[in-house]
Structure formats: structure tokens, C-alpha cells
Design a protein around this motif. Structure first.
Motif: not given
Length: 69
Positions: A47, A50, A53-54
Motif C-alpha cells: 500500500s 502504491k 507511485c501514485a
């Protein structure tokens, strides 16, 4: 993308000029986790990976890297 997660996080920190505490808040994690990742320990929760990255994508949206010729 050939960058590791600590590089992505460092790029976000530099571009946004955020503290580790602010980064942690934006990512929904803790400052010690941010510190470990910035220090090169690339293992983190999926999590968190991610979220980094976002956030990186959002920070650098529209910026195109030059393609070597």
C-alpha cells in the motif's frame, strides 16, 4: 521505469519541498517508514509502494523526459 522506490520518494520530496512528516501524512504512513525508504531500505508495504507511485505520477504529470537519440 528503472527507478527504485527510494529514488521516487526522494524526487517527490525535492520537487514538493516537503518534510518527512508531510510526506508520511500524504502517503498515509509514518515518518520512520519514510525515513527508512529515503535511507535506501526499499522494502515497504504494498500500500505504501502504491501510494508513492501514485504520488510520484501526480507530482510529475505532464513532464516528459527527453528520449536519448
Amino acid at each position: 521505469m528503472d527507478k527504485n522506490i527510494s529514488t521516487l520518494l526522494r524526487e517527490i520530496k525535492t520537487k514538493q519541498d516537503w518534510s518527512q512528516v508531510r510526506l508520511a501524512a500524504e502517503l498515509g504512513t509514518t515518518q520512520p517508514t519514510v525515513n527508512r525508504i529515503l535511507g535506501g531500505q526499499d522494502n515497504c508495504k504494498i500500500s505504501t509502494f502504491k501510494a508513492i507511485c501514485a504520488l510520484h505520477e501526480a507530482c510529475f504529470a505532464g513532464e516528459v523526459e527527453a528520449t536519448p537519440t
